[in-house]
Write a protein that holds these residues in place. Structure first.
Motif, PDB file in Angstrom:
ATOM      1  N   SER A 135       0.623  -1.164  -0.028  1.00 43.43           N
ATOM      2  CA  SER A 135       0.095  -0.129  -0.150  1.00 43.43           C
ATOM      3  C   SER A 135       0.811   1.183   0.177  1.00 43.43           C
ATOM      4  O   SER A 135       0.233   2.487  -0.242  1.00 43.43           O
ATOM      5  N   TYR A 136       2.266   1.046   0.041  1.00 44.73           N
ATOM      6  CA  TYR A 136       2.986   2.289   0.001  1.00 44.73           C
ATOM      7  C   TYR A 136       3.067   3.083  -1.373  1.00 44.73           C
ATOM      8  O   TYR A 136       2.308   2.603  -2.401  1.00 44.73           O
ATOM      9  N   LEU A 137       3.496   4.199  -1.479  1.00 38.19           N
ATOM     10  CA  LEU A 137       3.442   5.012  -2.485  1.00 38.19           C
ATOM     11  C   LEU A 137       4.289   4.508  -3.717  1.00 38.19           C
ATOM     12  O   LEU A 137       5.227   3.830  -3.493  1.00 38.19           O
ATOM     13  N   ARG A 138       3.441   4.439  -4.738  1.00 33.49           N
ATOM     14  CA  ARG A 138       4.217   3.895  -5.992  1.00 33.49           C
ATOM     15  C   ARG A 138       5.587   4.611  -6.261  1.00 33.49           C
ATOM     16  O   ARG A 138       5.500   5.986  -5.946  1.00 33.49           O
ATOM     17  N   PRO A 139       6.625   4.007  -6.973  1.00 34.49           N
ATOM     18  CA  PRO A 139       7.956   4.731  -7.432  1.00 34.49           C
ATOM     19  C   PRO A 139       7.513   5.918  -8.230  1.00 34.49           C
ATOM     20  O   PRO A 139       8.370   6.792  -8.344  1.00 34.49           O
ATOM     21  N   CYS A 156      15.161  -4.222   0.322  1.00 39.72           N
ATOM     22  CA  CYS A 156      13.657  -4.069   0.450  1.00 39.72           C
ATOM     23  C   CYS A 156      13.106  -2.908  -0.424  1.00 39.72           C
ATOM     24  O   CYS A 156      12.274  -2.973  -1.510  1.00 39.72           O
ATOM     25  N   ALA A 157      13.803  -1.718  -0.687  1.00 39.78           N
ATOM     26  CA  ALA A 157      13.488  -0.605  -1.341  1.00 39.78           C
ATOM     27  C   ALA A 157      13.673  -1.064  -3.070  1.00 39.78           C
ATOM     28  O   ALA A 157      12.471  -0.833  -3.823  1.00 39.78           O
ATOM     29  N   TRP A 158      14.647  -1.850  -3.212  1.00 39.82           N
ATOM     30  CA  TRP A 158      14.632  -2.511  -4.716  1.00 39.82           C
ATOM     31  C   TRP A 158      13.731  -3.329  -4.974  1.00 39.82           C
ATOM     32  O   TRP A 158      12.898  -3.278  -5.930  1.00 39.82           O
ATOM     33  N   GLN A 159      13.244  -4.146  -4.072  1.00 44.69           N
ATOM     34  CA  GLN A 159      11.906  -5.159  -4.271  1.00 44.69           C
ATOM     35  C   GLN A 159      10.869  -4.612  -4.515  1.00 44.69           C
ATOM     36  O   GLN A 159       9.826  -5.036  -5.427  1.00 44.69           O
ATOM     37  N   ASN A 160      10.527  -3.423  -3.779  1.00 44.43           N
ATOM     38  CA  ASN A 160       9.294  -2.620  -3.906  1.00 44.43           C
ATOM     39  C   ASN A 160       9.306  -1.691  -5.169  1.00 44.43           C
ATOM     40  O   ASN A 160       8.388  -0.780  -5.127  1.00 44.43           O
ATOM     41  N   GLY A 161      10.593  -1.630  -5.936  1.00 45.81           N
ATOM     42  CA  GLY A 161      10.425  -0.962  -7.045  1.00 45.81           C
ATOM     43  C   GLY A 161      11.183   0.561  -7.237  1.00 45.81           C
ATOM     44  O   GLY A 161      11.150   1.307  -8.036  1.00 45.81           O
ATOM     45  N   PHE A 162      11.724   0.774  -5.829  1.00 45.38           N
ATOM     46  CA  PHE A 162      12.780   1.777  -5.904  1.00 45.38           C
ATOM     47  C   PHE A 162      14.192   1.530  -6.147  1.00 45.38           C
ATOM     48  O   PHE A 162      14.886   1.158  -5.229  1.00 45.38           O
ATOM     49  N   THR A 163      14.519   2.050  -7.210  1.00 42.91           N
ATOM     50  CA  THR A 163      15.985   1.965  -7.957  1.00 42.91           C
ATOM     51  C   THR A 163      16.300   3.078  -8.373  1.00 42.91           C
ATOM     52  O   THR A 163      15.420   3.833  -8.904  1.00 42.91           O
TER      53      THR A 163
END
Length: 377
Positions: free
Chosen positions: A56-60, A99-106
């Motif tokens: 539910s976190y904000l999308r990248p 964790c950030a990478w897996q959740n789409g933040f790179t």
């Protein structure tokens, strides 16, 4: 104090027209983000990368929109968050970045570096005086956060099991605290060591300035002398084995006040700008390894130079919304004997409390709760 300006736009878009990231950029420009002199300056964009298992976190995509704007203004942006005080997937920089990478933040998806604000183990902190602080004289803030010339918060506005909602003040005050800083806000207690997890490495002893940790050659374990432990939390970052913990025993009202003072430490004396999105309003924090169905509908995107006015505008908008059928909030309200608090967040989690934070933030001069809402189409 005159009313703060809070800018708002909803999530409606025209078919085959601009998408939400573009709409967000348009609102931020109207809100005056371009008036901040960013040329050649480091710009910290504080957000939450989400716990593994929580979606539910904000999308990248939203982060990328803010990053692109900062670059247009000549700034040098980086996304940042600080490590957590509890065991999970974000308690040190290596796991936090994974964790950030897996959740789409790179760097590829968001267009800038990602820096964990309090370093590898959550011990890289700056001691920041709190102007007018009543409970915190020096806040323990992630050093990279404080090294930035300009600070921007990008917040997912949602429910929270303790503080009622997680808005801008929580994203900043709690989120920018180092592991020891988070401990200071959450806990009134002393360190506890789980002997089954302690491997006797003695790394924690080097972090204790109060002679409160003692290693036993016989048991090959470390223990806590509560007579000397001051609850500073510095040992927390030293342990790689999750053997050290602190109880979340601070009264919510006290946590709220400390959180407001930590927020002031972060933003005071430098340019700052704040963005909150009321979307996927889960009943609990994004720190959970799961998320439940939203308790309220998606409302829109808000921005302001005043983080307190921003939180007030967001909570006001939430109170006007109708609970979503099938949500935790709706289920609570349908129970026999339900007591209506006339507060969606308290009706969702009756044990929570949020007003103390906003009251104290106003008292210490963090901002104003009086605002003018400016709608951007």
């Amino acid at each position: 104090m005159e009313k703060a300006k809070v800018y708002f736009t909803d999530f409606h878009t025209k078919a085959f027209g601009d998408g939400l990231p573009t709409k967000l950029k348009k609102m931020l420009k109207k809100a005056g983000i371009g008036h901040i002199d960013m040329k050649g300056r480091f710009v910290a964009i504080k957000m939450h990368f989400g716990e593994l298992g929580n979606i539910s976190y904000l999308r990248p995509n939203y982060a990328r929109a803010v990053v692109d704007l900062v670059k247009e203004c000549g700034g040098k942006p980086f996304l940042t968050d600080c490590n957590t005080m509890y065991p999970g997937s974000r308690k040190n920089a290596l796991e936090h970045l994974e964790c950030a990478w897996q959740n789409g933040f790179t760097p590829l998806t968001v267009g800038c570096p990602i820096i964990i604000g309090d370093g590898l183990k959550g011990t890289d902190e700056a001691m920041v005086p709190v102007e007018g602080g009543e409970y915190v004289k020096e806040a323990k803030i992630g050093r990279a956060v404080m090294d930035a010339d300009i600070f921007i918060s990008l917040t997912h506005f949602k429910g929270h099991e303790m503080t009622g909602f997680g808005g801008a003040l929580k994203n900043i005050g709690m989120g920018c605290g180092s592991r020891a800083g988070k401990t200071e806000q959450h806990s009134n207690g002393k360190a506890n060591i789980d002997a089954t997890r302690c491997v006797g490495c003695r790394a924690c002893l080097k972090q204790c300035a109060n002679d409160a940790l003692h290693f036993s050659p016989e048991t090959k374990k470390t223990s806590v002398d509560e007579n000397h432990c001051v609850g500073c939390g510095r040992c927390l970052g030293a342990c790689n084995f999750d053997a050290i913990s602190f109880a979340h025993d601070a009264a919510i009202e006290m946590l709220n006040r400390k959180m407001a003072e930590y927020t002031k430490a972060v933003v005071y004396g430098r340019p700052n700008f704040h963005i909150s999105l009321i979307v996927d309003v889960s009943p609990n924090c994004d720190c959970h390894g799961e998320n439940d169905v939203p308790i309220l509908p998606n409302i829109g995107m808000f921005a302001s130079l005043d983080p307190l006015a921003l939180d007030q505008a967001c909570v006001d908008a939430c109170m006007k919304a109708q609970p979503l059928p099938g949500s935790q909030l709706a289920a609570n309200m349908s129970q026999k004997g339900f007591v209506d608090h006339h507060d969606h967040f308290k009706n969702s989690r009756p044990e929570c409390e949020w007003r103390t934070c906003l009251d104290h933030a106003e008292k210490i001069g963090l901002g104003t709760r009086e605002y003018e809402l400016i709608v951007v189409k």
